[in-house]
Scaffold this motif. Structure first.
Motif, PDB file in Angstrom:
ATOM      1  N   SER A 285       0.830  -1.203   0.000  1.00 39.03           N
ATOM      2  CA  SER A 285       0.000   0.000   0.000  1.00 39.03           C
ATOM      3  C   SER A 285       0.870   1.261   0.000  1.00 39.03           C
ATOM      4  CB  SER A 285      -0.926  -0.053   1.224  1.00 39.03           C
ATOM      5  OG  SER A 285      -1.498   1.191   1.480  1.00 39.03           O
ATOM      6  N   GLN A 288       5.297   1.995  -1.696  1.00 39.51           N
ATOM      7  CA  GLN A 288       5.680   2.570  -2.992  1.00 39.51           C
ATOM      8  C   GLN A 288       5.957   4.080  -2.865  1.00 39.51           C
ATOM      9  OE1 GLN A 288       6.240   1.543  -6.192  1.00 39.51           O
ATOM     10  NE2 GLN A 288       6.390   3.668  -6.877  1.00 39.51           N
ATOM     11  N   LEU A 289       5.107   4.770  -2.102  1.00 34.21           N
ATOM     12  CA  LEU A 289       5.270   6.214  -1.913  1.00 34.21           C
ATOM     13  C   LEU A 289       6.547   6.544  -1.139  1.00 34.21           C
ATOM     14  CD1 LEU A 289       4.088   9.157  -2.069  1.00 34.21           C
ATOM     15  CD2 LEU A 289       2.915   8.658   0.085  1.00 34.21           C
ATOM     16  N   ASP A 292       9.610   5.719  -3.729  1.00 33.03           N
ATOM     17  CA  ASP A 292       9.800   6.532  -4.934  1.00 33.03           C
ATOM     18  C   ASP A 292       9.289   7.966  -4.808  1.00 33.03           C
ATOM     19  OD1 ASP A 292      10.961   4.376  -6.106  1.00 33.03           O
ATOM     20  OD2 ASP A 292       9.370   3.941  -7.536  1.00 33.03           O
TER      21      ASP A 292
ATOM     22  N   ALA B 258      -1.442   6.470  -2.347  1.00 35.94           N
ATOM     23  CA  ALA B 258      -0.001   6.335  -2.094  1.00 35.94           C
ATOM     24  C   ALA B 258       0.677   5.526  -3.192  1.00 35.94           C
ATOM     25  CB  ALA B 258       0.236   5.672  -0.729  1.00 35.94           C
ATOM     26  N   GLU B 259       0.098   4.376  -3.526  1.00 34.59           N
ATOM     27  CA  GLU B 259       0.765   3.481  -4.474  1.00 34.59           C
ATOM     28  C   GLU B 259       0.626   3.975  -5.919  1.00 34.59           C
ATOM     29  OE1 GLU B 259      -0.454  -0.755  -4.552  1.00 34.59           O
ATOM     30  OE2 GLU B 259       1.563  -1.190  -3.845  1.00 34.59           O
ATOM     31  N   GLY B 262       2.837   7.929  -5.842  1.00 34.47           N
ATOM     32  CA  GLY B 262       4.211   8.061  -5.338  1.00 34.47           C
ATOM     33  C   GLY B 262       5.180   7.464  -6.348  1.00 34.47           C
ATOM     34  N   LYS B 263       5.759   8.287  -7.219  1.00 34.89           N
ATOM     35  CA  LYS B 263       6.543   7.751  -8.324  1.00 34.89           C
ATOM     36  C   LYS B 263       7.765   8.610  -8.631  1.00 34.89           C
ATOM     37  CE  LYS B 263       3.714   4.422  -9.016  1.00 34.89           C
ATOM     38  NZ  LYS B 263       2.504   4.316  -9.829  1.00 34.89           N
ATOM     39  N   LYS B 264       8.814   7.961  -9.119  1.00 32.91           N
ATOM     40  CA  LYS B 264       9.949   8.695  -9.656  1.00 32.91           C
ATOM     41  C   LYS B 264       9.650   9.065 -11.104  1.00 32.91           C
ATOM     42  CE  LYS B 264      13.624   6.632  -6.877  1.00 32.91           C
ATOM     43  NZ  LYS B 264      14.557   5.493  -6.785  1.00 32.91           N
ATOM     44  N   ARG B 269      11.155  13.108  -7.624  1.00 32.06           N
ATOM     45  CA  ARG B 269      10.326  12.201  -6.827  1.00 32.06           C
ATOM     46  C   ARG B 269       9.004  12.901  -6.584  1.00 32.06           C
ATOM     47  NH1 ARG B 269      12.382   8.696  -3.098  1.00 32.06           N
ATOM     48  NH2 ARG B 269      14.435   7.835  -3.553  1.00 32.06           N
ATOM     49  N   LEU B 270       7.930  12.313  -7.066  1.00 37.73           N
ATOM     50  CA  LEU B 270       6.619  12.949  -6.964  1.00 37.73           C
ATOM     51  C   LEU B 270       5.694  12.131  -6.068  1.00 37.73           C
ATOM     52  CD1 LEU B 270       6.283  13.784 -10.754  1.00 37.73           C
ATOM     53  CD2 LEU B 270       6.847  15.383  -8.923  1.00 37.73           C
ATOM     54  N   GLY B 271       4.589  12.751  -5.698  1.00 36.99           N
ATOM     55  CA  GLY B 271       3.608  11.993  -4.927  1.00 36.99           C
ATOM     56  C   GLY B 271       2.810  12.846  -3.976  1.00 36.99           C
ATOM     57  N   LEU B 272       1.606  12.387  -3.694  1.00 35.93           N
ATOM     58  CA  LEU B 272       0.783  12.990  -2.652  1.00 35.93           C
ATOM     59  C   LEU B 272       0.777  12.009  -1.493  1.00 35.93           C
ATOM     60  CD1 LEU B 272      -2.220  14.181  -4.863  1.00 35.93           C
ATOM     61  CD2 LEU B 272      -0.301  15.553  -4.051  1.00 35.93           C
ATOM     62  N   THR B 273       0.825  12.531  -0.281  1.00 32.58           N
ATOM     63  CA  THR B 273       0.851  11.670   0.900  1.00 32.58           C
ATOM     64  C   THR B 273      -0.533  11.620   1.537  1.00 32.58           C
ATOM     65  OG1 THR B 273       3.195  12.110   1.330  1.00 32.58           O
ATOM     66  CG2 THR B 273       1.874  11.337   3.184  1.00 32.58           C
ATOM     67  N   GLN B 390       3.901  -0.112  -9.929  1.00 29.64           N
ATOM     68  CA  GLN B 390       4.451   0.060  -8.573  1.00 29.64           C
ATOM     69  C   GLN B 390       5.879  -0.469  -8.550  1.00 29.64           C
ATOM     70  OE1 GLN B 390       1.261  -1.348  -8.915  1.00 29.64           O
ATOM     71  NE2 GLN B 390       1.987  -3.426  -9.272  1.00 29.64           N
ATOM     72  N   PRO B 391       6.773   0.194  -9.321  1.00 31.01           N
ATOM     73  CA  PRO B 391       8.147  -0.310  -9.461  1.00 31.01           C
ATOM     74  C   PRO B 391       8.938  -0.289  -8.156  1.00 31.01           C
ATOM     75  CG  PRO B 391       7.964   1.904 -10.379  1.00 31.01           C
ATOM     76  CD  PRO B 391       6.576   1.450 -10.075  1.00 31.01           C
ATOM     77  N   GLY B 392       8.594   0.613  -7.244  1.00 30.35           N
ATOM     78  CA  GLY B 392       9.405   0.821  -6.042  1.00 30.35           C
ATOM     79  C   GLY B 392       9.393  -0.347  -5.077  1.00 30.35           C
ATOM     80  N   VAL B 393       8.371  -1.199  -5.145  1.00 30.24           N
ATOM     81  CA  VAL B 393       8.298  -2.274  -4.153  1.00 30.24           C
ATOM     82  C   VAL B 393       9.035  -3.535  -4.600  1.00 30.24           C
ATOM     83  CG1 VAL B 393       6.158  -1.413  -3.170  1.00 30.24           C
ATOM     84  CG2 VAL B 393       6.053  -3.082  -5.004  1.00 30.24           C
TER      85      VAL B 393
END
Lengths: 406, 406
Positions: A285, A288-289, A292, B258-259, B262-264, B269-273, B390-393
């Motif tokens: 969940s 990932q945030l 990255d 989040a998933e 949250g991305k490069k 590095r971008l994303g909303l939390t 979801q590459p980061g995981v």
């Protein structure tokens, strides 16, 4: 033991020492009461045990309380799920959400129940409303309330006065102990004692943390607090707890950090933003945030070393399915997932630390909660704010009063 | 109906129109499958109903799935607590946490149970491990598994192949539907159908949202997404949901935002939390930080208009306790608390919007979930990232494999 390993650079002892002295002063001068609760528990335990021993018919304890009046108890209920020495069930009403209220009331038989009404100020609108709802639901006469209710509040609060009026037993939270720091006061001790939790070990664990910090000068808490308060780009603090048993603890952590450290200081707005996750679940969940997304987060991993009670994943081989986890203890799989995620985040150069509890018992829970209370006090001193008030929520309360008057 | 009111300035229609065209293109070209799931549900419902109608002895459905394979179902289980047309209980295993696993297994009798194993990729280590644990716990023979298990997965995944091998019934998630967008695919529809939820109304609600957005050009979602993606100082998005029924929905929202976001993107590095709270409970926790802490948050209030099923707070007068909420409907008190908090935050000049559901039923839940899926897609387009991977995981998964091999 609780082992806390920091995977980021420590600061000079000189800087840390200045804060160590200040927190020591705060602890010694007595204005902030939570520091010493672990020394005051014995009488309270005695009083609670004596009270409940006269009520052997009670099978369910229903705690009604908002925020600090229930959060800590909920945390310990989740953590100590298999560590009770009686079979009284603890139910918690911590919201004015009607479906939860009716769900809980439906499973209660009046003649085997004891309700604890907790409100530090003695005037929390949700708690007073729920108190009245319970009275009406069971069609109770006001002069029999003392049979079914116990109050926990500040001495001389309106709830205390009403308790005297109605002959309801009152337990007191010390005036100088804030709600979110009150888990080791009557707010936590009384309901936990009633339900057979090992409160003595809980207080001993807190005391061990006190000693490690103030007597043995273990500086890991101060080092971590300093890192959090000075790395302003990473002002979101993620607690990644590996076990479903931490669900309630996560909520307690969020209240403690958010309400203590989110403060105005003149024109400045300060605060750390707590986020709490459950592993391995939330690897699917939020992770990932963290990996990255923006580098605005620190991450604390919280895990339990002991895997004795967990089953082993059986050695079943399928034609098409992986066998990699075969023969692994389920809790060790969880801890391996924690370690793997920790390594992945370290490789991204994020600020990481790991808290490992030797095992899940009352002593370790007491240590862990006191650890976080000290950590919060340290951050408050470093940010230069009042850690113990909550002025921001008063506006909403006033608006609510006006809405209700209409 | 779902009413979404924005308490911040809207942007020019010109800017919004450009994104409206792009999301329309994305929807029409068919690469992203979730947009059209609501049109494909009829056959799936038929297939699910036919399957379960042959298993009248089943009293408990146990869903085993991580992330998107369980989040949406959990959300709907919490939301639609009193809207089922059979009394089959739905239990969810969504973690490798040993105490939850044994707690759930202990309450199951094999002869009245059906297990759903959901894994989109067909190789989720947690799910495969839990599958084996269940087999061993009930001492099952591999050639009788088809009596107790159903698989939900991608066509031609290893889980599908093993299903064929073991003669286990498989339902399929379309290849082009990502896990966190899969609630209206087999991943959600099958377990919900089995347990008697009104899946038809759920899909109708989603369709109504589709129509409002793509046919009636209601631009509130785009306006909100644009505000979120351009106000970079407020990149923490708080969902403040007023009812305990939203607990599972809050988790689903967190995973989705989040998933997905949250991305490069190159070196950026971008994303909303996302942060999700429950009202009124968390007014006693996180609210202080929103009011007085850094202005890095937007806040969406989520509430339910209908108060019909809630009790009234009785008109009991005490000598020392407040009577302000006397005679008020409990759900109306909750909504008044929501309104009061909303006004207090508006007064601090924070970005606020309110989503009000007319009532809590499957239709409104379908609308709400589709609303948030569209919102996520819109944000992804505006941030210029791939919303659906979801590459980061993956790094953590590789490290875990190495740890397990040792």
């Amino acid at each position: 033991m609780l082992k806390n390993t920091l995977f980021f650079e420590k600061t000079s002892l000189e800087k840390i020492d200045a804060y160590a002295r200040r927190i020591n002063d705060e602890q010694e001068n007595g204005d902030v009461g939570y520091y010493h609760l672990h020394k005051m528990g014995a009488t309270l335990i005695e009083e609670s045990v004596e009270f409940i021993s006269q009520k052997t018919y009670v099978k369910k304890i229903i705690l009604v309380g908002m925020g600090g009046s229930s959060c800590g108890v909920k945390a310990l209920k989740d953590l100590l799920f298999d560590e009770k020495d009686n079979d009284r069930e603890l139910l918690i009403l911590d919201n004015t959400s009607s479906h939860s209220v009716s769900k809980i009331l439906k499973q209660i038989k009046l003649e085997e129940s004891l309700f604890i009404i907790t409100s530090k100020t003695g005037s929390t609108v949700e708690v007073i409303s729920l108190f009245k709802l319970i009275i009406a639901y069971f069609n109770l006469n006001l002069n029999e309330l003392h049979k079914y209710f116990v109050f926990i509040t500040d001495e001389n609060s309106n709830l205390h006065k009403e308790g005297e009026n109605l002959r309801i037993k009152c337990f007191f939270i010390p005036q100088n102990v804030g709600g979110r720091f009150s888990v080791l006061s009557a707010a936590g001790i009384v309901p936990l004692c009633f339900c057979g939790y090992n409160v003595k070990a809980l207080l001993d664990g807190a005391e061990a943390c006190f000693e490690d910090f103030f007597s043995h000068k273990n500086d890991v808490i101060l080092q971590k607090a300093y890192h959090y308060c000075t790395h302003k780009n990473a002002n979101i603090n993620v607690l990644f707890s590996y076990s479903d048993a931490f669900k309630g603890f996560n909520e307690w952590y969020i209240q403690l950090i958010a309400e203590s450290l989110g403060k105005k200081q003149g024109y400045k707005r300060l605060g750390l933003t707590p986020i709490a996750l459950i592993g391995a679940r939330d690897q699917h969940s939020f992770l990932q945030l963290i990996m990255d997304g923006p580098k605005n987060k620190t991450i604390t991993f919280l895990k339990i070393k002991d895997s004795q009670k967990a089953p082993f994943i059986p050695d079943i081989h399928f034609k098409f399915l992986d066998s990699l986890s075969n023969g692994v203890n389920l809790h060790e799989l969880l801890n391996a997932q924690c370690d793997a995620t920790m390594h992945a985040l370290c490789a991204e150069n994020l600020s990481v630390d790991v808290i490992e509890l030797e095992r899940l018992d009352a002593w370790h829970c007491g240590y862990l909660m006191y650890y976080y209370e000290l950590f919060t006090s340290a951050c408050g001193l470093m940010l230069g704010i009042n850690t113990y008030d909550q002025p921001g929520v008063e506006v909403g309360k006033l608006i609510l009063k006006n809405l209700l008057r209409k």
